[in-house]
Design an enzyme around this catalytic site. Structure first.
Site, mmCIF file in Angstrom:
data_model
loop_
_atom_site.group_PDB
_atom_site.id
_atom_site.type_symbol
_atom_site.label_atom_id
_atom_site.label_comp_id
_atom_site.label_asym_id
_atom_site.label_seq_id
_atom_site.Cartn_x
_atom_site.Cartn_y
_atom_site.Cartn_z
ATOM 1 N N CYS A 68 0.831 -1.205 0.000
ATOM 2 C CA CYS A 68 0.000 0.000 0.000
ATOM 3 C C CYS A 68 0.871 1.263 0.000
ATOM 4 O O CYS A 68 2.087 1.207 0.171
ATOM 5 C CB CYS A 68 -0.916 -0.006 1.212
ATOM 6 S SG CYS A 68 -0.043 0.188 2.800
ATOM 7 N N ALA A 71 2.933 1.808 3.134
ATOM 8 C CA ALA A 71 4.143 0.979 3.155
ATOM 9 C C ALA A 71 5.235 1.603 2.303
ATOM 10 O O ALA A 71 6.420 1.575 2.655
ATOM 11 C CB ALA A 71 3.825 -0.433 2.676
ATOM 12 N N ARG A 102 11.065 -4.852 7.077
ATOM 13 C CA ARG A 102 12.235 -4.415 6.316
ATOM 14 C C ARG A 102 13.500 -4.675 7.135
ATOM 15 O O ARG A 102 13.480 -4.636 8.360
ATOM 16 C CB ARG A 102 12.144 -2.923 6.002
ATOM 17 C CG ARG A 102 10.943 -2.535 5.189
ATOM 18 C CD ARG A 102 11.102 -2.856 3.722
ATOM 19 N NE ARG A 102 12.009 -1.918 3.078
ATOM 20 C CZ ARG A 102 12.268 -1.945 1.772
ATOM 21 N NH1 ARG A 102 11.722 -2.838 1.001
ATOM 22 N NH2 ARG A 102 13.100 -1.069 1.235
ATOM 23 N N HIS A 202 5.754 6.340 -2.366
ATOM 24 C CA HIS A 202 7.083 6.863 -2.698
ATOM 25 C C HIS A 202 6.977 8.319 -3.132
ATOM 26 O O HIS A 202 7.774 9.170 -2.720
ATOM 27 C CB HIS A 202 7.706 6.066 -3.850
ATOM 28 C CG HIS A 202 7.839 4.601 -3.585
ATOM 29 N ND1 HIS A 202 7.853 3.668 -4.597
ATOM 30 C CD2 HIS A 202 7.960 3.909 -2.432
ATOM 31 C CE1 HIS A 202 7.976 2.465 -4.074
ATOM 32 N NE2 HIS A 202 8.055 2.586 -2.761
#
Length: 550
Positions: A68, A71, A102, A202
């Site tokens: 998503c 994330a 991560r 991002h």
């Protein structure tokens, strides 16, 4: 020295038949849509490849591999930063997921330097906050964080409930920053449902870091040949290996966005002389915006693969143009390559000709083909979870990409040159000379032009399609993420996680290449997976039919 263009998969499996096999199980409307996202590679003059549909919504009901927007924003871009307190405004599960999954590593400069990465901080929204609003609880969380950690900066990350109930994290950030003027507090509208995948997160992260962090400090690191690395997240210690190599060469890495990084490095990143981009999709926005505002040119590089690392080091040295620097780079390459070659040749004797598949985010499905090619393995199918067309076909297609409603959900910043801090690093004559020498500025070739003819490219692969690929190609190894890991392994195929490296690494640079060669050798030549039998191999699958009255 990649020879991927010489590899053909025609003699193994007909990719057109595989595509047809995949599509025939879908309803007609779904099949027509998926057909645009499944492409048999064909390379024409000028790196022209077939058009692929990408960055579109996953089809409801299909088990996508995507994540998503939250994330992508917190888990990927900001997660590796050690001294920004990161508060998830939402349920505890979101914060824990983005913290746990991560393997970003970091090394504070000393025991006195802060490191908040061991902490998973969340407002832990409950039913009460969902009904009556959670801004009050968020303010309290910020006050507690300041009291405990005394940070330079705090990031607030919105989750799905926050967007649905209307909490304004930006207003809270402004109010609390007014109360605590020594702390830079900023919010991210990265609700999980925003955009079609983690790619939206991002973009959101890039925008906010650019507007609220980059350019806040004018100090810079001592040293020559200073550049920023964009899109390197220090999974398994990759950034440590890259830093070791670049330091040996005589470069100065000013900042890494955002592996092994600090707030001050972000805030002063505009003072560097060059940006190099590793993961194109996660951070190409930042590279473009820094070039427009501050005059910093950018180059696409790849530190995954020994030959790719050597090529990237030479490219960066050529940009700076210093003869002593270029000589030092060649000396480092000469020192590092013998051990790489010794291990590579040994591993290649056992791995050559074996088949690999890569379905990973970012540029990893592209970059890691370098490493497989170096040990003689063939990548017959690959794709991204959250790519756009330019990640596949190259940046030359950006002008032809249609901006849809989902993409318009993400703010597109209007960036102009800074009146006082814009500085052209190279004059036009020097830029042209470098271009003529083969250096491509602000460009990315994309994955498809560097893949084999007739390789099968699939965007947003799902579990059903993965099963078809395994059945038809019988790969020696499948590279993907944690959600796919156990499904693939139950089919008797080893899966290598390239999002978190399965608790190994680093895989970047020269030593990383050696690590990867050995890891893949162990996996593809292990007899363990030949003994695995999936539940559906032990007993037949249940089948049924239904009827209704017309």
């Amino acid at each position: 020295m990649s020879t991927r263009k010489d590899i053909t998969v025609e003699s193994m499996v007909d990719p057109f038949e595989v595509k047809e096999e995949i599509l025939k199980k879908y309803p007609a409307k779904v099949a027509r849509r998926r057909a645009k996202q499944i492409v048999v590679n064909h390379i024409e003059a000028g790196e022209q490849v077939p058009e692929i549909q990408a960055n579109t919504r996953a089809i409801p009901g299909i088990l996508t591999m995507r994540g998503c927007a939250y994330a992508g924003c917190k888990g990927v871009v900001l997660g590796p930063t050690r001294d920004i307190v990161q508060i998830t405004h939402g349920p505890i599960g979101c914060g824990f997921y983005s913290w746990l999954t991560r393997r970003n590593q970091t090394r504070p400069k000393s025991a006195d330097h802060p490191n908040y990465m061991p902490y998973a901080l969340s407002t832990d929204m409950q039913e009460e906050e969902i009904i009556f609003g959670g801004e009050k609880k968020l303010k309290k969380a910020i006050e507690e964080a300041i009291e405990i950690f005394h940070p330079k900066a705090i990031g607030i990350f919105s989750t799905c409930p926050v967007g649905l109930i209307g909490d304004d994290v930006h207003a809270v950030a402004r109010e609390m920053e007014g109360k605590y003027p020594g702390v830079n507090i900023f919010g991210f509208s990265c609700e999980g449902y925003k955009g079609v995948s983690q790619s939206a997160g991002h973009h959101v992260a890039n925008n906010k870091v650019f507007t609220d962090v980059v350019g806040q400090l004018e100090s810079h690191k001592d040293g020559e040949f200073r550049f920023n690395i964009l899109g390197e997240y220090n999974i398994g210690g990759d950034a440590f290996e890259i830093e070791r190599i670049t330091e040996a060469c005589g470069f100065t890495v000013h900042s890494t966005f955002s592996g092994n990084s600090e707030y001050d490095e972000f805030a002063s990143a505009h003072t560097a002389d060059l940006n190099v981009v590793m993961c194109h999709r996660s951070i190409n926005y930042m590279a473009d915006m820094m070039e427009k505002r501050y005059g910093i040119p950018w180059l696409k590089v790849n530190f995954i693969g020994a030959q790719a690392t050597a090529k990237s080091l030479r490219k960066i040295a050529a940009y700076f143009g210093d003869p002593v620097l270029m000589e030092r780079v060649e000396r480092v390459i000469t020192e590092e390559m013998p051990e790489v070659e010794r291990v590579r040749k040994e591993i290649k004797s056992r791995c050559e000709g074996k088949v690999a598949m890569l379905f990973v985010g970012g540029s990893r499905a592209h970059h890691y083909q370098e490493l497989f090619a170096e040990i003689g393995m063939k990548t017959v199918s690959a794709g991204y979870e959250f790519a756009h067309r330019d990640d596949y076909e190259g940046r030359k297609v950006i002008g032809n990409i249609v901006i849809d409603a989902d993409t318009r959900n993400i703010e597109e910043l209007t960036v102009v040159a800074d009146e006082t801090r814009y500085r052209q690093r190279k004059d036009e004559a020097e830029i042209e000379r470098l271009r003529n020498a083969g250096i491509r500025f602000s460009d990315y070739t994309g994955m498809m032009p560097e893949m084999a003819e007739n390789a099968l490219i699939i965007d947003d692969l799902n579990h059903y399609e993965a099963e078809v690929l395994i059945e038809k190609y019988k790969p020696a190894i499948f590279c993907a993420g944690i959600k796919e890991k156990y499904v693939i392994q139950k089919a008797g195929i080893p899966l290598k996680q390239l999002h978190s490296y399965d608790y190994s690494g680093p895989y970047a640079g020269f030593k990383g290449a050696i690590n990867f060669y050995r890891e893949i050798d162990r996996m593809v030549n292990s007899k363990l997976f030949h003994f695995v039998k999936a539940p559906w191999q032990e007993s037949p699958e249940l089948a049924g039919s239904y009827a209704w009255n017309m």
